[in-house]
Design a protein around this motif. Sequence first.
Motif, mmCIF file in Angstrom:
data_model
loop_
_atom_site.group_PDB
_atom_site.id
_atom_site.type_symbol
_atom_site.label_atom_id
_atom_site.label_comp_id
_atom_site.label_asym_id
_atom_site.label_seq_id
_atom_site.Cartn_x
_atom_site.Cartn_y
_atom_site.Cartn_z
ATOM 1 N N THR A 54 0.811 -1.219 0.000
ATOM 2 C CA THR A 54 0.000 0.000 0.000
ATOM 3 C C THR A 54 0.842 1.266 0.000
ATOM 4 O O THR A 54 0.301 2.365 -0.089
ATOM 5 N N GLY A 55 2.156 1.121 0.108
ATOM 6 C CA GLY A 55 3.029 2.287 0.112
ATOM 7 C C GLY A 55 3.175 2.942 1.466
ATOM 8 O O GLY A 55 3.793 3.991 1.590
ATOM 9 N N ALA A 56 2.617 2.324 2.510
ATOM 10 C CA ALA A 56 2.734 2.883 3.855
ATOM 11 C C ALA A 56 4.146 2.704 4.412
ATOM 12 O O ALA A 56 4.554 3.437 5.310
ATOM 13 N N ALA A 57 4.880 1.743 3.877
ATOM 14 C CA ALA A 57 6.265 1.492 4.295
ATOM 15 C C ALA A 57 7.034 0.984 3.090
ATOM 16 O O ALA A 57 6.452 0.443 2.143
ATOM 17 N N LYS A 58 8.337 1.158 3.139
ATOM 18 C CA LYS A 58 9.203 0.669 2.069
ATOM 19 C C LYS A 58 10.007 -0.499 2.623
ATOM 20 O O LYS A 58 10.494 -0.434 3.752
ATOM 21 N N PRO A 59 10.135 -1.569 1.846
ATOM 22 C CA PRO A 59 10.931 -2.706 2.332
ATOM 23 C C PRO A 59 12.366 -2.271 2.629
ATOM 24 O O PRO A 59 12.902 -1.367 2.001
ATOM 25 N N ARG A 60 12.959 -2.925 3.601
ATOM 26 C CA ARG A 60 14.363 -2.662 3.905
ATOM 27 C C ARG A 60 15.207 -3.166 2.753
ATOM 28 O O ARG A 60 14.785 -3.993 1.954
ATOM 29 N N ARG A 61 16.414 -2.663 2.688
ATOM 30 C CA ARG A 61 17.319 -2.945 1.564
ATOM 31 C C ARG A 61 17.366 -4.431 1.224
ATOM 32 O O ARG A 61 17.332 -4.814 0.066
ATOM 33 N N ARG A 62 17.446 -5.311 2.229
ATOM 34 C CA ARG A 62 17.592 -6.746 1.920
ATOM 35 C C ARG A 62 16.365 -7.329 1.236
ATOM 36 O O ARG A 62 16.454 -8.316 0.535
ATOM 37 N N HIS A 63 15.213 -6.703 1.415
ATOM 38 C CA HIS A 63 13.997 -7.175 0.759
ATOM 39 C C HIS A 63 13.644 -6.360 -0.477
ATOM 40 O O HIS A 63 12.942 -6.856 -1.362
ATOM 41 N N LEU A 64 14.107 -5.131 -0.532
ATOM 42 C CA LEU A 64 13.682 -4.215 -1.584
ATOM 43 C C LEU A 64 13.991 -4.729 -2.992
ATOM 44 O O LEU A 64 13.107 -4.794 -3.847
ATOM 45 N N GLU A 65 15.225 -5.105 -3.224
ATOM 46 C CA GLU A 65 15.590 -5.567 -4.574
ATOM 47 C C GLU A 65 14.820 -6.827 -4.966
ATOM 48 O O GLU A 65 14.405 -6.972 -6.108
ATOM 49 N N ALA A 66 14.623 -7.724 -4.011
ATOM 50 C CA ALA A 66 13.875 -8.950 -4.305
ATOM 51 C C ALA A 66 12.407 -8.640 -4.598
ATOM 52 O O ALA A 66 11.810 -9.227 -5.508
ATOM 53 N N TYR A 67 11.823 -7.697 -3.852
ATOM 54 C CA TYR A 67 10.422 -7.341 -4.075
ATOM 55 C C TYR A 67 10.260 -6.669 -5.439
ATOM 56 O O TYR A 67 9.330 -6.982 -6.185
ATOM 57 N N VAL A 68 11.182 -5.775 -5.781
ATOM 58 C CA VAL A 68 11.126 -5.132 -7.097
ATOM 59 C C VAL A 68 11.283 -6.181 -8.196
ATOM 60 O O VAL A 68 10.590 -6.135 -9.215
ATOM 61 N N ARG A 69 12.161 -7.145 -7.978
ATOM 62 C CA ARG A 69 12.339 -8.220 -8.964
ATOM 63 C C ARG A 69 11.040 -9.011 -9.133
ATOM 64 O O ARG A 69 10.640 -9.350 -10.253
ATOM 65 N N LEU A 70 10.375 -9.297 -8.021
ATOM 66 C CA LEU A 70 9.099 -10.010 -8.075
ATOM 67 C C LEU A 70 8.059 -9.188 -8.826
ATOM 68 O O LEU A 70 7.359 -9.702 -9.714
ATOM 69 N N LEU A 71 7.952 -7.911 -8.503
ATOM 70 C CA LEU A 71 6.994 -7.038 -9.183
ATOM 71 C C LEU A 71 7.264 -6.967 -10.685
ATOM 72 O O LEU A 71 6.330 -7.033 -11.498
ATOM 73 N N ASN A 72 8.535 -6.856 -11.052
ATOM 74 C CA ASN A 72 8.891 -6.810 -12.474
ATOM 75 C C ASN A 72 8.553 -8.133 -13.171
ATOM 76 O O ASN A 72 8.088 -8.139 -14.306
ATOM 77 N N GLY A 73 8.777 -9.234 -12.484
ATOM 78 C CA GLY A 73 8.428 -10.541 -13.043
ATOM 79 C C GLY A 73 6.932 -10.679 -13.256
ATOM 80 O O GLY A 73 6.476 -11.168 -14.302
ATOM 81 N N TRP A 74 6.160 -10.227 -12.274
ATOM 82 C CA TRP A 74 4.706 -10.257 -12.424
ATOM 83 C C TRP A 74 4.266 -9.355 -13.567
ATOM 84 O O TRP A 74 3.353 -9.691 -14.314
ATOM 85 N N ALA A 75 4.903 -8.183 -13.697
ATOM 86 C CA ALA A 75 4.530 -7.241 -14.766
ATOM 87 C C ALA A 75 4.775 -7.855 -16.144
ATOM 88 O O ALA A 75 3.986 -7.654 -17.062
ATOM 89 N N GLU A 76 5.858 -8.614 -16.279
ATOM 90 C CA GLU A 76 6.124 -9.289 -17.549
ATOM 91 C C GLU A 76 5.106 -10.394 -17.800
ATOM 92 O O GLU A 76 4.659 -10.603 -18.921
#
Length: 95
Positions: A54-76
């Motif tokens: 929901t954008g209320a918090a941003k994942p910490r660095r160790r999760h951020l790149e993995a979450y962005v990777r997941l989102l990009n994979g879903w977008a594809e």
Amino acid sequence: MSDLFDAVDALLARPDVMPPPEVRARLRKADGLRQDEVAAVFGVTRVAFHRWETGAAKPRRRHLEAYVRLLNGWAEKHPEAAHGPQQVHEAGEKH
């Protein structure tokens, strides 16, 4: 011109840029997953994941790149969810 394209590609590849919150949820739902299922993969609570989504918090660095990777994979995998519903213009033409 190649330098300009390289610079644009670098911007597109930023590992910490997430789509807007409404797109994050749409992507997850398009893949048929619940928040608690994704949270378990990341080792966080459903509430923590909900805050990321929901954008209320941003994942910490160790999760951020993995979450962005997941989102990009879903977008594809689900381009229709990444771009949302098509807008209908006055002439009835979809874009």
